[in-house]
Enzyme design. Structure first.
Site, PDB file in Angstrom:
ATOM      1  N   GLU A  22       4.573   0.201 -12.270  1.00  0.00           N
ATOM      2  CA  GLU A  22       3.402   0.957 -12.708  1.00  0.00           C
ATOM      3  C   GLU A  22       2.339  -0.041 -13.183  1.00  0.00           C
ATOM      4  O   GLU A  22       2.448  -0.622 -14.261  1.00  0.00           O
ATOM      5  CB  GLU A  22       3.821   1.921 -13.834  1.00  0.00           C
ATOM      6  CG  GLU A  22       2.682   2.609 -14.546  1.00  0.00           C
ATOM      7  CD  GLU A  22       1.670   3.287 -13.619  1.00  0.00           C
ATOM      8  OE1 GLU A  22       2.067   3.995 -12.676  1.00  0.00           O
ATOM      9  OE2 GLU A  22       0.463   3.086 -13.841  1.00  0.00           O
ATOM     10  N   LEU A  73      -0.646  12.248  -8.038  1.00  0.00           N
ATOM     11  CA  LEU A  73      -0.652  13.553  -8.713  1.00  0.00           C
ATOM     12  C   LEU A  73       0.578  14.383  -8.354  1.00  0.00           C
ATOM     13  O   LEU A  73       1.324  14.815  -9.218  1.00  0.00           O
ATOM     14  CB  LEU A  73      -1.958  14.256  -8.335  1.00  0.00           C
ATOM     15  CG  LEU A  73      -2.278  15.634  -8.872  1.00  0.00           C
ATOM     16  CD1 LEU A  73      -2.037  15.756 -10.354  1.00  0.00           C
ATOM     17  CD2 LEU A  73      -3.739  15.953  -8.592  1.00  0.00           C
ATOM     18  N   SER A 126      -3.096   2.084  -8.226  1.00  0.00           N
ATOM     19  CA  SER A 126      -2.485   3.411  -8.154  1.00  0.00           C
ATOM     20  C   SER A 126      -1.634   3.646  -9.396  1.00  0.00           C
ATOM     21  O   SER A 126      -0.863   2.783  -9.805  1.00  0.00           O
ATOM     22  CB  SER A 126      -1.614   3.475  -6.896  1.00  0.00           C
ATOM     23  OG  SER A 126      -0.938   4.701  -6.807  1.00  0.00           O
ATOM     24  N   CYS A 151       0.160  -4.512  -0.001  1.00  0.00           N
ATOM     25  CA  CYS A 151       0.655  -3.615  -1.038  1.00  0.00           C
ATOM     26  C   CYS A 151       1.513  -4.477  -1.957  1.00  0.00           C
ATOM     27  O   CYS A 151       2.539  -4.988  -1.534  1.00  0.00           O
ATOM     28  CB  CYS A 151       1.461  -2.507  -0.360  1.00  0.00           C
ATOM     29  SG  CYS A 151       2.224  -1.364  -1.507  1.00  0.00           S
ATOM     30  N   GLU A 206       9.350  -6.784  -3.965  1.00  0.00           N
ATOM     31  CA  GLU A 206       8.972  -6.631  -2.564  1.00  0.00           C
ATOM     32  C   GLU A 206       7.458  -6.500  -2.445  1.00  0.00           C
ATOM     33  O   GLU A 206       6.796  -5.972  -3.339  1.00  0.00           O
ATOM     34  CB  GLU A 206       9.678  -5.424  -1.952  1.00  0.00           C
ATOM     35  CG  GLU A 206      11.156  -5.729  -1.745  1.00  0.00           C
ATOM     36  CD  GLU A 206      11.923  -4.590  -1.128  1.00  0.00           C
ATOM     37  OE1 GLU A 206      12.674  -4.851  -0.185  1.00  0.00           O
ATOM     38  OE2 GLU A 206      11.773  -3.449  -1.588  1.00  0.00           O
ATOM     39  N   CYS A 259      10.422   8.580 -11.401  1.00  0.00           N
ATOM     40  CA  CYS A 259      10.006   9.628 -10.470  1.00  0.00           C
ATOM     41  C   CYS A 259      11.175   9.890  -9.511  1.00  0.00           C
ATOM     42  O   CYS A 259      11.758   8.957  -8.956  1.00  0.00           O
ATOM     43  CB  CYS A 259       8.765   9.184  -9.685  1.00  0.00           C
ATOM     44  SG  CYS A 259       7.358   8.808 -10.747  1.00  0.00           S
TER      45      CYS A 259
END
Ligand code: SAH
Length: 328
Positions: free
Chosen positions: A150, A202, A178, A97, A83, A108
């Protein structure tokens, strides 16, 4: 478009070197196919149509949110879902993005992508094609590698894309990578020649809590990631962005805000508080006044801290909602 394939095909066809730049210029500026490239010979346009697919991806669905956000579900040639999102703001900002992997191997607990099956790293061309598909919809000027995956685990491809993005109108200064805090990737970025921004997801300065919500914290500790971000700052003299997702009753207390302020230096780190976008997880977003309180603690400690605007929620295009539902 696979630019290696384009280059070798043009060579095989005995074309002069400048053809590559001609084709790329048209593509980067939003052309919809070889047929639009009016300064190429007709026969070459035909040959390229046959030999070099105009995109490495196919568009499966396109959704437009009430705020103008567009989300595309794309498939790779081997059927992996990806996506990608275009956000449009009133001030003219057009921010994309993009995804660096199909799925994500990190789990996560608050992120929808982490819950889907990991596919593979995307190639540079598959990442670049996401931007090119969106470029055919609108002009672009900002990019974040905050889609699925990632980016630091696929950094060579990501950097290759960053080198091409200026041709689409997106300078490196307006591009951000990021990361959960993948230390070898951060260090490699620091040593690279690509002047993009760094953002660190973070989410908690309390090591135990961070491990609970982000298992990767057991692999790279807060201290190690912090040291890598500091090295980036020392070398680049550019502030590091910190992303902090606000989970109600989990990481949004005044005490947690103080821990965060103790960990970071206000001249090196700019903090972006992220309203939690609902996924099928166990979490709720923080109340607005709690977010404001948290922000105030950081401001009192001298930090520049902002609360991120929410975009694209009604089409599940907001941060952490990218899970390729339509393909599941
Ligand atoms: N793996 C990289 C890039 C992808 S995630 C990283 O973690 O930084 C991009 C951002 O969206 C991260 O800060 C991530 O923590 C955040 N995010 C994930 N799920 C979210 C959700 N449900 N609501 C809001 N932000 C979320």
């Amino acid at each position: 478009m696979d630019l290696n394939l384009l280059r070798s095909t043009l060579e095989e066809l005995g074309q002069p070197k400048f053809r590559f730049d001609q084709v790329w210029k048209w593509t980067a500026e939003g052309a919809r196919g070889y047929h639009e490239m009016s300064n190429l010979p007709a026969k070459l346009r035909e040959d390229l149509t046959e030999k070099v697919p105009f995109s490495t991806l196919s568009e499966v669905t396109r959704a437009t949110a009430s705020d103008g956000t567009v989300k595309l579900l794309l498939n790779t040639k081997d059927g992996r879902p990806i996506e990608t999102v275009l956000m449009r703001y009133k001030d003219g900002r057009r921010s994309i993005c993009v995804s660096s992997q199909s799925g994500c191997p990190l789990t996560c607990t608050f992120c929808a992508t982490g819950a889907m099956k990991f596919g593979r790293n995307l190639t540079a061309w598959e990442i670049l094609d996401q931007a090119l598909h969106l470029r055919r919809i609108d002009e672009l000027n900002h990019c974040v590698f905050m889609g699925m995956g990632e980016p630091m685990m696929n950094l060579d491809a990501v950097l290759e894309v960053c080198r091409r993005l200026p041709d689409l109108g997106i300078t490196n200064r307006r591009t951000g990578i990021s990361t959960v805090g993948w230390v070898p990737g951060i260090d490699k970025l620091t040593e690279s020649d690509v002047p993009v921004r760094l953002a660190w997801s973070l989410h908690s300065a309390d090591s135990q809590l961070r491990s609970d919500i982000m298992p990767v914290n057991d692999r790279y500790s807060l201290a190690d990631v912090k040291a890598a971000c500091d090295r980036f700052y020392e070398k680049r003299r550019k502030m590091v962005f910190v992303e902090y997702i606000m989970l109600g009753g989990v990481n949004d207390s005044v005490e947690q805000a103080k821990l965060l302020a103790d960990l970071l230096e206000p001249w090196k780190y700019k903090i972006n508080l992220i309203p939690y976008n609902p996924t099928d997880s166990i979490y709720d977003g923080s109340e607005r006044d709690q977010m404001e309180r948290f922000r105030q603690v950081l401001e009192d400690e001298g930090f520049n801290a902002t609360i991120r605007l929410i975009r694209g929620r009604d089409i599940d295009a907001a941060c952490g909602q990218l899970a390729a539902k339509a393909a599941a």
